[in-house]
Design a protein around this motif. Structure first.
Motif, PDB file in Angstrom:
ATOM      1  N   GLY A 141      53.883 -20.300  35.509  1.00  0.00           N
ATOM      2  CA  GLY A 141      52.665 -20.413  34.455  1.00  0.00           C
ATOM      3  C   GLY A 141      53.391 -20.641  33.221  1.00  0.00           C
ATOM      4  O   GLY A 141      54.314 -21.064  32.812  1.00  0.00           O
ATOM      5  N   MET A 142      52.636 -20.354  32.164  1.00  0.00           N
ATOM      6  CA  MET A 142      52.923 -20.439  30.732  1.00  0.00           C
ATOM      7  C   MET A 142      52.617 -19.367  29.704  1.00  0.00           C
ATOM      8  O   MET A 142      51.443 -18.868  29.928  1.00  0.00           O
ATOM      9  CB  MET A 142      52.436 -21.776  30.073  1.00  0.00           C
ATOM     10  N   TYR A 143      53.473 -19.041  28.932  1.00  0.00           N
ATOM     11  CA  TYR A 143      53.333 -17.996  27.999  1.00  0.00           C
ATOM     12  C   TYR A 143      53.509 -18.516  26.757  1.00  0.00           C
ATOM     13  O   TYR A 143      54.745 -18.656  26.150  1.00  0.00           O
ATOM     14  CB  TYR A 143      54.048 -16.816  28.345  1.00  0.00           C
ATOM     15  N   MET A 144      52.599 -18.779  25.853  1.00  0.00           N
ATOM     16  CA  MET A 144      52.710 -19.609  24.584  1.00  0.00           C
ATOM     17  C   MET A 144      52.500 -18.383  23.442  1.00  0.00           C
ATOM     18  O   MET A 144      51.427 -17.905  23.350  1.00  0.00           O
ATOM     19  CB  MET A 144      51.629 -20.580  24.382  1.00  0.00           C
ATOM     20  N   TYR A 145      53.266 -18.349  22.902  1.00  0.00           N
ATOM     21  CA  TYR A 145      53.231 -17.359  21.403  1.00  0.00           C
ATOM     22  C   TYR A 145      53.636 -17.899  20.040  1.00  0.00           C
ATOM     23  O   TYR A 145      54.467 -18.996  20.009  1.00  0.00           O
ATOM     24  CB  TYR A 145      54.113 -16.047  21.817  1.00  0.00           C
ATOM     25  N   GLY A 146      52.921 -17.545  18.991  1.00  0.00           N
ATOM     26  CA  GLY A 146      53.243 -17.869  17.670  1.00  0.00           C
ATOM     27  C   GLY A 146      52.200 -17.264  16.835  1.00  0.00           C
ATOM     28  O   GLY A 146      51.379 -16.593  17.301  1.00  0.00           O
ATOM     29  N   ASP A 147      52.464 -17.361  15.416  1.00  0.00           N
ATOM     30  CA  ASP A 147      51.710 -16.723  14.398  1.00  0.00           C
ATOM     31  C   ASP A 147      50.229 -17.272  14.205  1.00  0.00           C
ATOM     32  O   ASP A 147      49.929 -18.528  15.171  1.00  0.00           O
ATOM     33  CB  ASP A 147      52.603 -16.972  13.003  1.00  0.00           C
ATOM     34  N   VAL A 148      49.643 -16.874  13.620  1.00  0.00           N
ATOM     35  CA  VAL A 148      48.167 -17.224  13.180  1.00  0.00           C
ATOM     36  C   VAL A 148      48.246 -18.602  12.541  1.00  0.00           C
ATOM     37  O   VAL A 148      49.164 -18.726  11.744  1.00  0.00           O
ATOM     38  CB  VAL A 148      47.541 -16.356  12.058  1.00  0.00           C
ATOM     39  N   GLY A 149      47.413 -19.551  13.050  1.00  0.00           N
ATOM     40  CA  GLY A 149      47.657 -20.759  12.736  1.00  0.00           C
ATOM     41  C   GLY A 149      48.691 -21.700  13.413  1.00  0.00           C
ATOM     42  O   GLY A 149      48.930 -22.937  13.076  1.00  0.00           O
ATOM     43  N   SER A 150      49.268 -21.338  14.253  1.00  0.00           N
ATOM     44  CA  SER A 150      50.149 -22.038  15.031  1.00  0.00           C
ATOM     45  C   SER A 150      49.404 -22.856  16.205  1.00  0.00           C
ATOM     46  O   SER A 150      50.184 -23.631  16.900  1.00  0.00           O
ATOM     47  CB  SER A 150      51.277 -21.189  15.748  1.00  0.00           C
ATOM     48  N   GLY A 151      48.095 -23.076  16.403  1.00  0.00           N
ATOM     49  CA  GLY A 151      47.513 -24.021  17.182  1.00  0.00           C
ATOM     50  C   GLY A 151      47.254 -23.389  18.736  1.00  0.00           C
ATOM     51  O   GLY A 151      46.966 -24.110  19.655  1.00  0.00           O
ATOM     52  N   LYS A 152      47.373 -21.947  18.827  1.00  0.00           N
ATOM     53  CA  LYS A 152      47.098 -21.453  20.104  1.00  0.00           C
ATOM     54  C   LYS A 152      45.751 -21.926  20.816  1.00  0.00           C
ATOM     55  O   LYS A 152      45.797 -22.237  22.118  1.00  0.00           O
ATOM     56  CB  LYS A 152      47.393 -20.063  20.100  1.00  0.00           C
ATOM     57  N   MET A 156      45.268 -24.226  24.051  1.00  0.00           N
ATOM     58  CA  MET A 156      44.543 -23.634  25.339  1.00  0.00           C
ATOM     59  C   MET A 156      43.397 -24.435  25.771  1.00  0.00           C
ATOM     60  O   MET A 156      43.123 -24.786  26.930  1.00  0.00           O
ATOM     61  CB  MET A 156      44.208 -22.241  25.080  1.00  0.00           C
ATOM     62  N   ASP A 157      42.669 -24.642  24.688  1.00  0.00           N
ATOM     63  CA  ASP A 157      41.476 -25.905  24.873  1.00  0.00           C
ATOM     64  C   ASP A 157      41.921 -27.284  25.651  1.00  0.00           C
ATOM     65  O   ASP A 157      41.253 -27.388  26.626  1.00  0.00           O
ATOM     66  CB  ASP A 157      40.787 -26.102  23.474  1.00  0.00           C
ATOM     67  N   LEU A 158      43.001 -27.734  25.172  1.00  0.00           N
ATOM     68  CA  LEU A 158      43.578 -29.081  25.809  1.00  0.00           C
ATOM     69  C   LEU A 158      43.938 -28.767  27.256  1.00  0.00           C
ATOM     70  O   LEU A 158      43.421 -29.525  28.252  1.00  0.00           O
ATOM     71  CB  LEU A 158      44.921 -29.288  25.052  1.00  0.00           C
ATOM     72  N   PHE A 159      44.668 -27.433  27.487  1.00  0.00           N
ATOM     73  CA  PHE A 159      45.019 -27.160  28.967  1.00  0.00           C
ATOM     74  C   PHE A 159      43.741 -27.024  29.995  1.00  0.00           C
ATOM     75  O   PHE A 159      43.546 -27.389  30.874  1.00  0.00           O
ATOM     76  CB  PHE A 159      45.881 -26.284  28.834  1.00  0.00           C
ATOM     77  N   TYR A 160      42.885 -25.911  29.102  1.00  0.00           N
ATOM     78  CA  TYR A 160      41.788 -25.768  30.248  1.00  0.00           C
ATOM     79  C   TYR A 160      40.916 -26.686  30.525  1.00  0.00           C
ATOM     80  O   TYR A 160      40.196 -26.905  31.460  1.00  0.00           O
ATOM     81  CB  TYR A 160      41.251 -24.368  29.637  1.00  0.00           C
ATOM     82  N   ASP A 161      40.474 -27.358  29.308  1.00  0.00           N
ATOM     83  CA  ASP A 161      39.457 -28.488  29.684  1.00  0.00           C
ATOM     84  C   ASP A 161      40.086 -29.509  30.537  1.00  0.00           C
ATOM     85  O   ASP A 161      38.979 -30.604  30.891  1.00  0.00           O
ATOM     86  CB  ASP A 161      39.186 -29.173  28.091  1.00  0.00           C
ATOM     87  N   THR A 162      41.188 -29.772  30.652  1.00  0.00           N
ATOM     88  CA  THR A 162      41.575 -31.200  31.281  1.00  0.00           C
ATOM     89  C   THR A 162      42.266 -30.745  32.607  1.00  0.00           C
ATOM     90  O   THR A 162      42.975 -31.464  33.172  1.00  0.00           O
ATOM     91  CB  THR A 162      42.640 -31.675  30.544  1.00  0.00           C
ATOM     92  N   GLU A 218      45.170 -14.379  23.750  1.00  0.00           N
ATOM     93  CA  GLU A 218      45.531 -13.250  22.988  1.00  0.00           C
ATOM     94  C   GLU A 218      46.155 -12.199  23.520  1.00  0.00           C
ATOM     95  O   GLU A 218      45.631 -10.874  23.776  1.00  0.00           O
ATOM     96  CB  GLU A 218      44.478 -12.722  21.821  1.00  0.00           C
ATOM     97  N   PHE A 219      47.058 -12.466  24.609  1.00  0.00           N
ATOM     98  CA  PHE A 219      47.714 -11.499  25.535  1.00  0.00           C
ATOM     99  C   PHE A 219      48.519 -10.472  24.518  1.00  0.00           C
ATOM    100  O   PHE A 219      49.161 -10.580  23.767  1.00  0.00           O
ATOM    101  CB  PHE A 219      48.548 -12.029  26.497  1.00  0.00           C
ATOM    102  N   GLN A 220      48.049  -9.045  24.684  1.00  0.00           N
ATOM    103  CA  GLN A 220      48.577  -8.027  24.110  1.00  0.00           C
ATOM    104  C   GLN A 220      48.893  -6.728  24.909  1.00  0.00           C
ATOM    105  O   GLN A 220      47.922  -6.676  25.808  1.00  0.00           O
ATOM    106  CB  GLN A 220      48.292  -8.019  22.625  1.00  0.00           C
ATOM    107  N   CYS A 221      49.522  -5.972  24.439  1.00  0.00           N
ATOM    108  CA  CYS A 221      49.490  -4.695  25.249  1.00  0.00           C
ATOM    109  C   CYS A 221      49.727  -3.341  24.132  1.00  0.00           C
ATOM    110  O   CYS A 221      50.709  -3.299  23.729  1.00  0.00           O
ATOM    111  CB  CYS A 221      50.552  -4.432  26.383  1.00  0.00           C
ATOM    112  N   THR A 222      48.618  -2.689  23.880  1.00  0.00           N
ATOM    113  CA  THR A 222      48.722  -1.534  22.817  1.00  0.00           C
ATOM    114  C   THR A 222      48.351  -0.278  23.289  1.00  0.00           C
ATOM    115  O   THR A 222      48.586   0.754  22.637  1.00  0.00           O
ATOM    116  CB  THR A 222      47.931  -1.897  21.534  1.00  0.00           C
TER     117      THR A 222
END
Length: 526
Positions: A141-152, A156-162, A218-222
């Motif tokens: 699978g894939m784990y994509m991480y980045g700051d706000v505004g990085s295109g997450k 995900m839309d691109l991957f899921y929709d296609t 928005e995978f996270q664990c708090t």
């Protein structure tokens, strides 16, 4: 025509190519293009969207990205395009993927075995705990991480929709909502069947029936409650053939930072890093204005993504614009060493071309003088039957490490299994536990967790290897242990970025300074 069934308090998104659509069999409150279905009571209600009758010829992520660029919905970006290529690789792998049939564990198998005399008499011998062994054909699978505004969200839309049409069930959900639903299900099961039930595997089977591809936003664990079950939950999902794709603000290593009992969460982090390709969405460019590949330098398994992984790093570490890839030859003591592909200061081999031939330390030293980066593809796992290849490869690793060069690998197995198969490691661990030199495996660990920890602890590595009969002596044990430790260091961000002239590191000046350091090394090695 697309049909979606849902019945739960979860908010989810299911999209068609090029537009956002959500339909629900239950009436609900609408928020823009999102629907919040009504609360359904009773265990067994599903929070997951089953998608069928999909357009048989959908675009892949790369074609959809090109279309959006062409229609000016997106601006073409080299770094982002590289990430979309990773999504395309996974898309192509999923075209040929047929998940296994989900087998539900029985309630009986989830209960602890009775330790009383009468309980042991009446306990059915046939009931076993549900297996969480991950099938070997499960796509990474894939784990994509980045700051706000990085295109997450857009990615995900691109991957899921296609997603390809053979993926007949898919789910996309915000991770926080997903975990709320999981805890609700767990609570309902324990109310019905008792608190000593291992309900996680049962709930995972329920989820897997509704989603062979599961996408988290928005995978996270708090929360400590999430942390304590997350590894078992994800592993159980994977054991049923579920492919996970997720976005996050954090690298896996930074999840649940400073959390209560974080040591118990480390195996979950290891699972994410081993089973998902970790992709950095934040762009970094070198002094040439070339974006760095978003993935790490080590890739496994050898799948459809492995080739593009190697090519991206070869293009980045080499200089294809000014020195197109070509064959090169070097002479050592009258013998010629052939480099199948060279560009700038980067050389690319497959494993057999480099290690399968009768090469040795002198050959590798000559390569280190000529190149700053090495891309080696198709590296196999090497058990005791391939010890000669393993020794040669370790000599090469030592040469790369001591020259401070870069190393990119595509491997058939995780790094911690390169020189020791799981069965060999298990045997060595058992012997070590009997002698007291290796700790007992804790409840939240397995053999792979211990093997992963070896890469970061040379002392522990040596203790374990000393209990293995497959090495001929302490010197060889030390060489194997040190190789794992060095590979771990060479895969770090600090090692990879050093000397590349990345803008945030100092640009061209930083690269020139590092070249002077390596030049002195080359002079000393003559």
């Amino acid at each position: 025509m697309r049909t979606i069934s849902t019945a739960s308090a979860l908010v989810f998104k299911a999209s068609a190519v090029g537009k956002q659509t959500v339909r629900s069999e239950t009436e609900g409150e609408r928020f823009g293009d999102m629907v919040r279905p009504r609360e359904h009571k009773g265990y067994g209600s599903s929070a997951y969207a089953a998608v069928s009758d999909i357009d048989p010829t959908p675009r892949g992520p790369l074609e959809e990205y090109d279309e959006r660029v062409h229609s000016h919905k997106l601006r073409d970006d080299d770094h982002q395009r590289g990430i979309v290529q990773h999504l395309q690789d996974l898309h192509d792998t999923l075209k040929d993927y047929h998940p296994p049939k989900v087998v539900h564990p029985t309630i009986e198998s989830l209960k602890p075995h009775s330790t009383s005399f009468f309980g042991s008499l009446f306990h059915r011998k046939g009931s076993k705990a549900a297996s969480t062994e991950i099938p070997p054909n499960l796509p990474k699978g894939m784990y994509m991480y980045g700051d706000v505004g990085s295109g997450k969200t857009m990615l995900m839309d691109l991957f899921y929709d296609t997603l390809p049409p053979n993926i007949t069930s898919k789910t996309r959900v915000h991770f926080h909502n997903f975990m709320q639903d999981v805890h609700k299900r767990l609570h309902q099961m324990k109310m019905e069947h008792g608190t000593d039930l291992d309900a996680v595997t049962f709930v995972a089977a329920d989820i897997a029936e509704k989603a062979s591809v599961l996408c988290f936003d928005e995978f996270q664990c708090t929360d400590v409650a999430d942390a304590m079950i997350l590894r078992r939950l994800l592993e159980a999902l994977m054991s049923h053939g579920v492919v996970l794709v997720t976005t996050s603000n954090r690298h896996p290593d930074d999840l649940y930072k400073n959390g209560i009992q974080r040591a118990s969460f480390i195996p979950c982090i290891n699972l994410l890093k081993a089973r998902l390709q970790v992709i950095n969405l934040d762009s970094t460019t070198d002094y040439r204005k070339i974006p760095r590949p978003p993935s790490g330098v080590f890739h496994h398994p050898i799948d459809k993504a492995a080739g593009s992984h190697a090519e991206k790093w070869f293009g980045f570490l080499g200089d294809p614009q000014n020195d197109p890839p070509h064959k090169a030859k070097h002479t050592v003591w009258g013998r010629e060493i052939e480099v199948p592909r060279a560009s700038g200061r980067a050389a690319m081999f497959n494993f057999n071309e480099l290690i399968g031939k009768a090469t040795g330390a002198a050959d590798y030293l000559e390569l280190m003088r000529s190149y700053d980066a090495f891309i080696v593809t198709d590296v196999p796992g090497m058990s005791y039957r391939e010890r000669d290849l393993a020794r040669r490869f370790i000599t090469f690793i030592d040469a790369v490490y001591e020259s401070r060069a870069k190393l990119v690998l595509t491997t058939a197995v995780p790094l911690y299994q390169l020189f020791l198969s799981p069965s060999e490691a298990n045997e060595a661990l058992e012997d070590g536990r009997k002698t007291g030199s290796v700790k007992e495996i804790e409840d939240h660990e397995d053999v792979n967790d211990v093997m992963r920890s070896l890469m970061d602890d040379l002392g522990l590595n040596m203790k374990m290897l000393k209990n293995s009969s497959i090495f001929t002596g302490d010197e060889e044990r030390f060489a194997f242990a040190r190789a794992l430790s060095r590979l771990s260091e060479m895969g770090s961000q600090e090692w990879v970025e050093r000397g590349l002239g990345l803008e945030h590191k100092g640009g061209l000046g930083e690269k020139e300074g590092w070249q002077r350091v390596r030049s002195r090394w080359r002079e000393d090695s003559l």
